[in-house]
Design a protein around this motif. Structure first.
Motif, short mmCIF file in Angstrom:
data_model
loop_
_atom_site.label_atom_id
_atom_site.label_comp_id
_atom_site.label_asym_id
_atom_site.label_seq_id
_atom_site.Cartn_x
_atom_site.Cartn_y
_atom_site.Cartn_z
N SER A 184 38.85 26.18 27.18
CA SER A 184 39.03 25.35 28.16
C SER A 184 39.75 24.43 29.22
O SER A 184 40.09 23.34 28.33
CB SER A 184 37.62 24.95 29.29
N PRO A 185 40.62 24.17 29.52
CA PRO A 185 41.17 26.20 30.82
C PRO A 185 41.46 26.86 30.07
O PRO A 185 42.58 26.58 29.47
CB PRO A 185 41.55 25.51 31.76
N ALA A 186 41.35 28.13 29.65
CA ALA A 186 41.64 29.25 29.37
C ALA A 186 42.38 30.06 30.08
O ALA A 186 41.93 30.29 31.66
CB ALA A 186 40.39 29.85 28.80
N VAL A 187 43.58 30.97 29.49
CA VAL A 187 44.27 32.17 30.15
C VAL A 187 42.37 33.09 30.47
O VAL A 187 42.42 33.90 32.05
CB VAL A 187 45.06 32.75 29.59
N SER A 188 41.38 33.47 30.01
CA SER A 188 40.64 34.63 30.48
C SER A 188 39.39 33.67 31.49
O SER A 188 39.48 34.32 32.36
CB SER A 188 39.48 34.45 29.27
N ASP A 189 39.73 31.91 31.86
CA ASP A 189 39.35 31.46 33.49
C ASP A 189 40.10 31.70 34.22
O ASP A 189 39.25 31.86 35.75
CB ASP A 189 39.10 30.09 32.52
N TRP A 190 41.65 31.63 34.26
CA TRP A 190 42.84 32.21 35.21
C TRP A 190 42.48 32.21 35.72
O TRP A 190 42.63 33.69 37.09
CB TRP A 190 43.88 31.72 34.58
N TRP A 191 41.93 34.26 34.60
CA TRP A 191 41.54 35.22 35.12
C TRP A 191 40.38 36.15 35.96
O TRP A 191 40.25 36.33 36.89
CB TRP A 191 41.80 36.80 34.13
N SER A 192 39.40 35.49 34.94
CA SER A 192 38.50 35.79 35.83
C SER A 192 37.45 34.82 36.88
O SER A 192 36.87 35.67 38.05
CB SER A 192 36.96 35.59 34.90
N HIS A 193 38.58 33.76 37.02
CA HIS A 193 38.13 32.97 38.28
C HIS A 193 39.31 33.19 39.93
O HIS A 193 38.86 33.23 40.57
CB HIS A 193 38.53 31.57 37.99
N THR A 194 39.39 34.19 39.67
CA THR A 194 40.41 34.86 40.84
C THR A 194 40.51 36.37 40.74
O THR A 194 39.98 37.44 41.97
CB THR A 194 42.07 33.90 41.08
N PRO A 195 41.66 36.81 39.98
CA PRO A 195 41.29 38.19 40.04
C PRO A 195 41.18 38.99 40.09
O PRO A 195 40.47 40.09 40.67
CB PRO A 195 43.08 38.92 38.90
N ARG A 196 39.89 38.62 38.94
CA ARG A 196 38.62 39.59 38.53
C ARG A 196 37.45 39.22 39.86
O ARG A 196 36.48 40.35 39.94
CB ARG A 196 37.85 38.79 37.40
#
Length: 330
Positions: free
Chosen positions: A85-97
Motif C-alpha cells: 500500500s498504496p497499490a495500483v490496485s487500490d487506486w483502481w478499486s477506490h475510484t473506477p471500481r
C-alpha cells in the motif's frame, strides 16, 4: 460487453463521426481543476466495462524496446494484483471500481493481458490520423499467421505507439484518447484506447511532471520536475496517460455512461476532472501534490507488481465528490 440496441449504436456512431474520440489533454497549468469544486457527474444509462476478467489486447505499433514494454505490462498487471500500500490496485478499486451501470454491474476489478501483437513494420505509416487506430486494430485481428483475438464481449484494445510515431493532434491537443471501433471497419464494436510515447516529441506536455513544460506554456506556473520512477520520462508519462484513458474507457466505453456536461461529443470524464493531481495539495498552479520519493530520488504515489513504482493521477471519486487517490491522507 454484450449487445446494444441498434438505435443507440446509430446515435453513437454519429457522435463518433463528429468527435473522433475522447482524449487526455496535454498538460497545461491553467487547465487543472480544483477537486473541491461542484461537479455535475451524471450517468447516461450506457454500459460500463464490467467483464470479469476484462481482456486487454495490446498492439505495439512501431519499434519498441523490451524494457519499455516491461514497464507498461507491469502497470497493466498491477491493476488487479496485490502490492504494498498504496497499490495500483487500490487506486483502481477506490475510484473506477465504484462506478456502476443500470444493471447494477460495477466497473471490472480484474484485467488480464489476453493477447499482444507487434506492428513493428508500421503497417499504416509513421504519421497517423486518429481514425487510423481502428484500421491498426483491424490489421492486427486479421494478421496472418497469428491474428490477435477479436473479443466483442470482454475485450479492450490498446494501441501503444513508439516515440517516432506522429499522430494527428498529438502534443498539440492530446496525449491519448479512447473510443469504440466501428463495425464497418473492425467488424464489431469494441472499446479501445491509443497512447503515444512523448519522450522525444513533447515530454513537457505529455510526460509532465517528468519534464518541464516549454517556457511560458500554459500560464499559471508549475511545480517541480520529478524523477520518473522507472527511469524513462516517456514511458512513465505513458503510464499516467494510460491510467487516465483506462479509467475513462471503463466508466464511459460507448460515450453514453458516466460524464459531466450536456453532450457526449464533448464530455468531461472521471479523469479529466483531476488532470495534474497526484497527491494532497495538488491542483491549479501545476503542483502535483504530496507524493513519495524513493531512495534513488524518483517520485511515485503507488506500488505495483515486481517491485515497480508508478505515478498515476487521481480520479473523480463518486462517493466523495472529489478527486481522490490511495495515497491521500484522508
Amino acid at each position: 460487453m454484450g449487445r446494444y440496441p441498434t438505435l443507440t449504436l446509430l446515435l453513437l456512431l454519429l457522435a463518433a463521426a463528429i468527435s473522433g474520440g475522447r482524449c487526455a489533454p496535454v498538460y497545461r497549468a491553467d487547465y487543472l481543476v480544483d477537486g473541491n469544486q461542484l461537479v455535475d457527474m451524471q450517468y447516461h444509462m450506457g454500459p460500463v466495462v464490467s467483464g470479469s476478467p476484462t481482456n486487454l489486447f495490446l498492439i505495439w505499433y512501431g519499434q519498441w524496446e523490451a524494457p519499455a514494454q516491461a514497464v507498461l505490462r507491469d502497470f497493466l498487471a498491477s491493476l488487479s494484483a496485490p502490492a504494498p500500500s498504496p497499490a495500483v490496485s487500490d487506486w483502481w478499486s477506490h475510484t473506477p471500481r465504484l462506478y456502476t451501470d443500470q444493471t447494477g454491474a460495477n466497473v471490472t476489478a480484474t484485467f488480464v493481458v489476453a493477447g499482444e501483437h507487434s506492428d513493428a513494420g508500421y503497417s499504416h505509416g509513421a504519421s497517423l490520423k486518429r481514425i487510423d487506430m481502428q484500421s491498426i486494430i483491424r490489421t492486427a485481428v486479421v494478421a496472418y499467421p497469428d491474428p490477435l483475438q477479436l473479443d466483442p464481449y470482454n475485450g479492450v484494445y490498446l494501441v501503444l505507439s513508439s516515440p517516432d510515431v506522429q499522430v494527428e493532434e498529438f502534443c498539440r491537443a492530446m496525449c491519448g484518447f479512447h473510443y469504440f471501433t466501428f463495425a464497418s471497419v473492425v467488424g464489431v464494436t469494441v472499446p479501445y484506447a491509443w497512447v503515444g510515447n512523448s519522450g522525444s516529441q513533447c515530454p513537457g506536455r505529455c510526460a509532465y511532471p517528468f519534464a518541464a513544460p516549454p517556457p511560458g506554456y500554459g500560464g499559471g506556473g508549475q511545480g517541480p520536475v520529478l524523477r520518473p520512477p522507472n527511469g524513462d520520462a516517456g514511458v512513465d508519462g505513458m503510464v499516467i496517460v494510460l491510467g487516465h484513458e483506462l479509467a475513462e474507457l471503463a466508466t464511459n466505453p460507448l460515450v453514453n455512461a458516466w460524464y459531466a456536461g450536456d453532450t457526449p461529443t464533448a464530455p468531461t470524464e472521471v479523469a479529466d476532472l483531476c488532470v495534474g493531481v497526484y497527491g494532497d495539495g495538488g491542483g491549479a498552479g501545476g503542483f502535483v501534490g504530496n507524493v513519495s520519493r524513493a531512495a534513488d530520488g524518483s517520485s511515485y504515489n503507488v506500488n505495483g507488481v515486481n517491485g515497480r513504482r508508478f505515478l498515476v493521477q487521481w480520479l473523480w471519486n463518486p462517493v466523495r465528490g472529489a478527486c481522490y487517490g490511495p495515497n491521500s491522507s484522508n
